[in-house]
Design a protein around this motif. Structure first.
Motif, short mmCIF file in Angstrom:
data_model
loop_
_atom_site.label_atom_id
_atom_site.label_comp_id
_atom_site.label_asym_id
_atom_site.label_seq_id
_atom_site.Cartn_x
_atom_site.Cartn_y
_atom_site.Cartn_z
N ASP A 24 -3.85 39.59 83.46
CA ASP A 24 -2.76 40.07 83.49
C ASP A 24 -2.75 41.16 82.42
O ASP A 24 -1.32 41.64 82.59
CB ASP A 24 -1.73 39.09 83.81
N HIS A 25 -3.24 41.59 81.64
CA HIS A 25 -3.30 42.25 80.60
C HIS A 25 -3.78 43.93 81.26
O HIS A 25 -4.43 44.70 81.77
CB HIS A 25 -4.02 41.77 79.02
N GLU A 26 -3.22 45.04 80.24
CA GLU A 26 -3.61 46.83 80.44
C GLU A 26 -4.05 47.35 79.09
O GLU A 26 -4.04 46.78 77.85
CB GLU A 26 -2.97 47.41 80.94
N VAL A 27 -5.35 47.65 79.48
CA VAL A 27 -5.73 48.42 78.06
C VAL A 27 -5.49 50.37 78.07
O VAL A 27 -5.76 50.85 79.13
CB VAL A 27 -7.96 48.76 78.00
N ARG A 28 -5.41 50.43 77.35
CA ARG A 28 -4.39 52.27 77.25
C ARG A 28 -4.72 52.67 76.58
O ARG A 28 -5.14 52.56 75.20
CB ARG A 28 -2.68 52.52 77.83
N ILE A 29 -5.21 53.88 76.96
CA ILE A 29 -5.35 55.03 75.74
C ILE A 29 -4.26 56.18 75.63
O ILE A 29 -3.86 56.18 76.39
CB ILE A 29 -6.75 55.86 76.55
N SER A 30 -4.26 56.54 74.47
CA SER A 30 -3.01 57.46 73.93
C SER A 30 -3.86 58.53 73.58
O SER A 30 -3.74 58.30 72.19
CB SER A 30 -2.36 56.01 73.25
N ILE A 31 -2.81 59.28 73.35
CA ILE A 31 -3.95 60.93 73.15
C ILE A 31 -2.36 61.15 72.11
O ILE A 31 -1.65 61.63 72.58
CB ILE A 31 -4.41 61.77 73.72
N MET A 32 -2.15 61.32 70.84
CA MET A 32 -1.02 61.59 70.21
C MET A 32 -1.42 62.58 69.44
O MET A 32 -2.04 63.00 68.44
CB MET A 32 -0.54 60.64 69.36
N PHE A 33 0.45 63.55 69.54
CA PHE A 33 0.28 64.47 68.58
C PHE A 33 1.31 64.57 67.46
O PHE A 33 1.06 66.10 66.84
CB PHE A 33 0.42 66.11 69.70
N GLU A 34 2.31 64.04 67.85
CA GLU A 34 3.38 63.98 67.78
C GLU A 34 4.50 62.49 67.56
O GLU A 34 3.53 61.92 68.12
CB GLU A 34 4.33 64.67 68.08
N ASP A 35 5.19 61.65 66.63
CA ASP A 35 5.55 60.48 67.16
C ASP A 35 6.44 60.06 67.90
O ASP A 35 6.59 60.60 68.70
CB ASP A 35 6.72 61.29 65.87
N TYR A 36 5.92 58.84 68.37
CA TYR A 36 6.61 58.76 69.10
C TYR A 36 8.03 57.71 68.59
O TYR A 36 7.95 57.67 67.70
CB TYR A 36 5.27 57.70 70.04
N ARG B 135 -4.26 64.73 65.35
CA ARG B 135 -4.89 64.06 66.49
C ARG B 135 -4.84 62.83 66.50
O ARG B 135 -5.80 62.52 65.23
CB ARG B 135 -5.77 65.31 67.23
N SER B 136 -4.51 61.66 67.43
CA SER B 136 -5.17 60.45 67.06
C SER B 136 -4.89 60.11 68.55
O SER B 136 -4.69 60.37 69.49
CB SER B 136 -3.93 59.80 66.39
N VAL B 137 -6.29 59.50 68.46
CA VAL B 137 -6.56 58.87 70.28
C VAL B 137 -6.50 57.04 69.47
O VAL B 137 -7.77 57.18 68.50
CB VAL B 137 -8.04 59.29 70.29
N ASN B 138 -5.73 56.28 70.59
CA ASN B 138 -6.14 55.33 70.08
C ASN B 138 -6.17 54.28 70.99
O ASN B 138 -5.55 54.60 72.56
CB ASN B 138 -4.53 54.47 69.12
N LEU B 139 -6.26 53.24 71.53
CA LEU B 139 -6.10 52.19 72.91
C LEU B 139 -5.27 50.80 72.72
O LEU B 139 -4.78 49.89 71.62
CB LEU B 139 -7.54 51.26 72.76
N THR B 140 -4.35 50.78 73.25
CA THR B 140 -3.53 49.59 72.85
C THR B 140 -4.27 49.07 74.51
O THR B 140 -4.56 48.67 75.50
CB THR B 140 -1.98 50.17 73.08
N PHE B 141 -3.60 47.50 73.43
CA PHE B 141 -3.88 46.11 74.64
C PHE B 141 -2.56 45.34 74.77
O PHE B 141 -1.91 44.70 73.65
CB PHE B 141 -5.06 45.03 74.82
N GLU B 142 -1.68 45.56 75.92
CA GLU B 142 -1.08 44.80 76.12
C GLU B 142 -0.85 44.04 77.84
O GLU B 142 -1.66 44.77 78.62
CB GLU B 142 0.39 46.26 76.21
N LEU B 143 0.41 43.60 78.19
CA LEU B 143 0.53 42.98 79.34
C LEU B 143 0.40 44.27 80.36
O LEU B 143 1.93 44.70 79.89
CB LEU B 143 1.79 42.26 78.99
N ALA B 144 0.11 44.12 81.79
CA ALA B 144 0.67 45.04 82.29
C ALA B 144 1.81 45.13 82.39
O ALA B 144 2.58 43.83 83.13
CB ALA B 144 -0.09 44.70 83.85
N GLY B 145 2.41 46.01 82.88
CA GLY B 145 4.07 46.20 83.04
C GLY B 145 4.99 45.73 82.31
O GLY B 145 5.93 45.50 82.68
N ALA B 146 4.14 45.47 80.72
CA ALA B 146 5.26 45.67 79.56
C ALA B 146 6.34 46.42 79.76
O ALA B 146 5.82 47.45 79.73
CB ALA B 146 3.95 45.17 78.18
N ARG B 147 7.93 45.93 79.20
CA ARG B 147 8.59 46.87 78.98
C ARG B 147 8.43 47.66 77.46
O ARG B 147 8.27 46.70 76.96
CB ARG B 147 10.26 45.94 79.30
#
Length: 115
Positions: free
Chosen positions: A30-42, A94-106
């Motif tokens: 029930d979890h997702e692995v997401r990739i995030s490519i960042m160039f500025e603040d979230y 530039r930053s590349v990271n993986l996040t692991f969280e509940l699928a559909g997390a608010r």
């Protein structure tokens, strides 16, 4: 071998991306692995229904909290407990990271903390 096992190429997932990108690359139960490519603040936000685990892959990742900032270097990992206000930003261009969280997390957007 049958095609039961999908290999995810993270370099391909982040190659040629020059604007903010965040998408799922895998699902585990029930979890997702997401990739995030960042160039500025979230923006400042929290996830009220899921912890969020960050793994820095490329570049550095800064995670701001009300109490201060944590810097992750490639190969480092941190878990942010559910409900904790935070924002992420690259420590360089530039930053590349993986996040692991509940699928559909608010994700709840929050105002910047007063300092």
């Amino acid at each position: 071998m049958p095609n039961l096992y999908e290999v995810i190429d993270l370099a391909s997932e982040s190659s040629g991306v020059n604007v903010y990108e965040n998408h799922a690359v895998a699902r585990i139960n029930d979890h997702e692995v997401r990739i995030s490519i960042m160039f500025e603040d979230y923006h400042w936000h929290c996830h009220p229904d899921s912890d969020e685990c960050f793994l820095s892959v490329e570049g550095g990742l800064l995670i701001d909290f009300d109490e201060g900032t944590v810097e992750l270097h490639p190969g480092q990992l941190i878990t942010v407990p559910r409900g904790v206000r935070h924002r992420t930003r690259p420590s360089g261009e530039r930053s590349v990271n993986l996040t692991f969280e509940l699928a559909g997390a608010r994700t709840e957007s929050l105002s910047s903390p007063t300092v």
